[in-house]
Design a protein around this motif. Structure first.
Motif, PDB file in Angstrom:
ATOM      1  N   ASN A   1      38.731 -18.112 -14.402  1.00  0.00           N
ATOM      2  CA  ASN A   1      39.471 -17.800 -15.618  1.00  0.00           C
ATOM      3  C   ASN A   1      39.630 -19.059 -16.472  1.00  0.00           C
ATOM      4  O   ASN A   1      39.894 -20.146 -15.976  1.00  0.00           O
ATOM      5  CB  ASN A   1      40.852 -17.237 -15.267  1.00  0.00           C
TER       6      ASN A   1
ATOM      7  N   GLY B   1      32.515  -7.780 -17.275  1.00  0.00           N
ATOM      8  CA  GLY B   1      33.471  -6.858 -16.680  1.00  0.00           C
ATOM      9  C   GLY B   1      34.751  -7.532 -16.229  1.00  0.00           C
ATOM     10  O   GLY B   1      35.004  -8.716 -16.469  1.00  0.00           O
ATOM     11  N   SER B   2      35.551  -6.761 -15.533  1.00  0.00           N
ATOM     12  CA  SER B   2      36.861  -7.230 -15.081  1.00  0.00           C
ATOM     13  C   SER B   2      36.845  -7.706 -13.632  1.00  0.00           C
ATOM     14  O   SER B   2      37.873  -8.146 -13.114  1.00  0.00           O
ATOM     15  CB  SER B   2      37.882  -6.101 -15.216  1.00  0.00           C
ATOM     16  N   SER B   3      35.712  -7.597 -12.972  1.00  0.00           N
ATOM     17  CA  SER B   3      35.645  -8.000 -11.578  1.00  0.00           C
ATOM     18  C   SER B   3      35.981  -9.482 -11.429  1.00  0.00           C
ATOM     19  O   SER B   3      35.464 -10.319 -12.178  1.00  0.00           O
ATOM     20  CB  SER B   3      34.237  -7.744 -11.023  1.00  0.00           C
ATOM     21  N   PRO B   4      36.844  -9.836 -10.465  1.00  0.00           N
ATOM     22  CA  PRO B   4      37.209 -11.247 -10.295  1.00  0.00           C
ATOM     23  C   PRO B   4      36.093 -12.078  -9.667  1.00  0.00           C
ATOM     24  O   PRO B   4      36.125 -13.299  -9.745  1.00  0.00           O
ATOM     25  CB  PRO B   4      38.418 -11.167  -9.361  1.00  0.00           C
TER      26      PRO B   4
ATOM     27  N   GLU C   1      28.648  -6.239 -15.507  1.00  0.00           N
ATOM     28  CA  GLU C   1      29.671  -7.152 -15.022  1.00  0.00           C
ATOM     29  C   GLU C   1      29.370  -8.608 -15.384  1.00  0.00           C
ATOM     30  O   GLU C   1      30.243  -9.336 -15.825  1.00  0.00           O
ATOM     31  CB  GLU C   1      29.799  -7.021 -13.498  1.00  0.00           C
TER      32      GLU C   1
ATOM     33  N   LYS D   1      32.979 -17.058 -10.934  1.00  0.00           N
ATOM     34  CA  LYS D   1      33.781 -16.789 -12.118  1.00  0.00           C
ATOM     35  C   LYS D   1      35.120 -17.501 -12.011  1.00  0.00           C
ATOM     36  O   LYS D   1      35.794 -17.436 -10.994  1.00  0.00           O
ATOM     37  CB  LYS D   1      34.003 -15.285 -12.267  1.00  0.00           C
TER      38      LYS D   1
END
Length: 607
Positions: free
Chosen positions: A378, A270-273, A238, A376
């Motif tokens: 975006n 990974g895609s975990s926010p 992740e 994290k």
């Protein structure tokens, strides 16, 4: 303790509500410099009414018990499309002279909300200025969404717009007013709220250039090395941390040493926010028995008032306070978080516990772990650099200790005997120290060793006057209320630059100083300062203890237990010499700058 010092002690405080006041007792104040060099002090009480709107500013103020609120309407004209408006707090002394705000602290911290950028300014002009366009020393703070985070600025950070000077500390020594100036687009309007303005006193727990993978929390209870040991966490599928240098499998200590701190990028795979990635350390450590860990807790509630980071980051940094069950040795789930906002330049920011704990400080009474997590975001960068972790502390608790208290009974004792306690304060006492030694009227006068340019040189500030013996200390303390300068030395132990005092007189008669139990020194220095007690100056016989370098003003506390004989082959013990000391020296054996404003007996730290 004289009345003036008592007044000052009562005047000093930390982490109250909005708190910057000039505090003096005109009936007892002594001044060893000009009237322009007296001191101002921080005070715990709020005095919101004292803030005044600066001339030409369209600001409506509202004073509450918890904050200073205001609405700003900026003029429709201004250079580069910007306009300014501000408020000011007069810190001048009662006679109108400027105040020294630098005494006993390293800068200031401000917690605020604002629709505008904020400039914190120090008015150092010959007369009080009310112009928001005046070029006075300042630091600039970005807009903040909330008032919980205390942004701290060292006095060194203050600059005038056209100055190339990299150290603004001198500006804090003569201030007429502290100004908060709001900077925004011409014609815009908005609101602000100031929660606190407090002294900036940090106690370093970890410094990337020197401390490797260990945070010195001061609460070690578990197995050796488990308190403060840094470890990284993250699920590599992740997110994980990628060091800037090196890229191999070297030990964590070496990685931190090579990068002078924590420096690199967070890789989000990974895609975990909200992936779990960062580093952590146990505050008090752990004990491992039968393959099971028992995690200790620490009560930091009376010692740490907040946490500070020196960092730059393209992500928010979230610090988690993790409590523990002190009876079961396990972690609890009631975690509190503090956010250090992303920034684009190396900053020193602090978060005050009172702002994030909502009145409940139970977590601070059984704190087990501190986690530092990278958040994290975006479309954001992932670079981060952390140089320092510090605790925000009351000034009297910022102490670097050497040795444990050791009461010494001398094997030989001079007829000149010291009192049990003394404190020299450069802002009050000039170049003379009252050592409490009966009959020693000529002792206790600070002097500097004469320069030997082929061995060492002192770099004192310019424009000092030398006395009849060629010493400058009296002039130095009169102007600056402290010892300050730098030393360039060849590191010859027998020819080291010193600032010293004789215990009895220039004839170097000895005195029994055992009652002091050691020394306290309030200082900052680029390298060690050696506190020396001399028994025979001509034969270079002395004992010494060292306080480590410090980037901030801290107390160094050294007991008789910490002193060692310069003659490593001697059989003498500290008991054999502490009753016949003729001179006390501050020795500067290595190159670098220094500041010392207080010096006293072992029990005087924080006074």
């Amino acid at each position: 303790m004289n009345n003036y010092i008592k007044t000052n002690v009562l005047c000093c405080g930390l982490l109250g509500a909005l708190a910057l006041t000039a505090c003096s007792d005109s009936s007892t104040a002594q001044n060893f410099g000009t009237t322009e060099e007296r001191n101002a002090f921080w005070d715990e009480s709020s005095n919101l009414v004292a803030w005044k709107v600066m001339k030409g500013s369209d600001i409506q103020l509202e004073n509450t018990k918890k904050a200073l609120l205001g609405r700003v309407s900026l003029e429709k004209s201004g250079a580069n499309g910007l306009a300014r408006a501000g408020i000011a707090y007069d810190v001048s002394n009662s006679d109108g002279s400027p105040a020294d705000l630098s005494v006993g602290n390293d800068g200031l911290c401000i917690a605020y909300q604002s629709d505008f950028d904020v400039e914190v300014r120090l008015d150092t002009e010959d007369y009080a200025s009310s112009s928001v366009d005046k070029d006075v020393p300042y630091v600039s703070l970005s807009m903040k969404d909330g008032g919980n985070e205390s942004h701290c600025a060292s006095w060194k950070d203050f600059r005038t717009k056209d100055s190339d000077d990299k150290d603004g500390s001198k500006f804090a020594t003569k201030v007429r007013s502290v100004q908060l100036v709001f900077v925004g687009a011409s014609g815009s309007s908005g609101e602000f709220s100031i929660q606190r303005l407090t002294p900036y006193v940090r106690s370093d727990l970890w410094f990337g250039k020197s401390d490797g993978a260990h945070v010195e929390t001061g609460f070690a209870k578990g197995d050796e090395g488990t308190s403060g040991q840094l470890t990284f966490f993250g699920d590599s599928s992740e997110a994980y941390f990628e060091w800037g240098y090196p890229h191999d499998d070297t030990e964590l200590d070496e990685k931190i040493d090579n990068n002078e701190g924590i420096d690199g990028n967070v890789v989000f795979e990974g895609s975990s926010p909200n992936p779990d990635v960062g580093f952590e350390f146990l505050v008090a450590g752990k004990t491992t028995k039968n393959d099971k860990d028992f995690i200790y807790t620490a009560n930091v509630s009376n010692l740490w008032k907040g946490m500070c980071l020196e960092y730059d980051s393209q992500m928010d940094i979230v610090m988690e306070l993790v409590p523990g069950d002190s009876s079961a040795g396990t972690l609890e789930n009631d975690v509190k978080t503090m956010t250090f906002a992303k920034n684009y330049d190396m900053e020193k920011n602090c978060v005050v516990f009172a702002d994030v704990l909502d009145g409940s400080d139970d977590i601070l009474k059984h704190l087990a772990k501190i986690r530092v997590k990278f958040a994290k975001e975006n479309k954001a960068g992932t670079a981060v650099e952390i140089r320092r972790i510090s605790a925000l502390v009351p000034e009297n608790l910022s102490v670097k200790e050497s040795g444990e208290l050791k009461v010494v009974t001398p094997t030989q004792s001079s007829n000149y005997k010291s009192g049990t306690s003394f404190l020299w304060d450069g802002s009050v006492d000039g170049d003379h120290v009252d050592l409490g030694i009966s009959g020693a009227t000529a002792g206790g006068v600070w002097t500097n060793s004469p320069e030997e340019t082929d061995r060492y040189t002192f770099g004192f500030p310019k424009n000092l006057k030398t006395d009849d013996n060629g010493y400058v200390i009296a002039s130095l303390v009169s102007k600056y209320h402290k010892f300050t300068g730098y030393v360039k030395s060849d590191e010859d132990d027998n020819n080291i630059a010193t600032i010293s005092l004789n215990t009895v007189s220039s004839n170097l008669e000895p005195a029994d100083i055992s009652a002091w139990n050691g020394f306290c020194i309030h200082y900052e220095a680029d390298s060690e300062i050696r506190i020396t007690i001399v028994t025979d100056s001509a034969a270079h016989k002395y004992w010494y203890a060292e306080v480590p370098y410090s980037d901030d003003m801290v107390w160094g506390k050294v007991s008789w237990d910490a002193f060692q004989n310069i003659d490593e082959e001697s059989d003498e013990k500290i008991e054999d010499v502490i009753g016949v000391v003729s001179q006390v020296q501050l020795r500067f054996p290595y190159d670098g700058g220094f500041t010392v404003d207080k010096f006293g007996s072992y029990d005087q730290c924080g006074k």
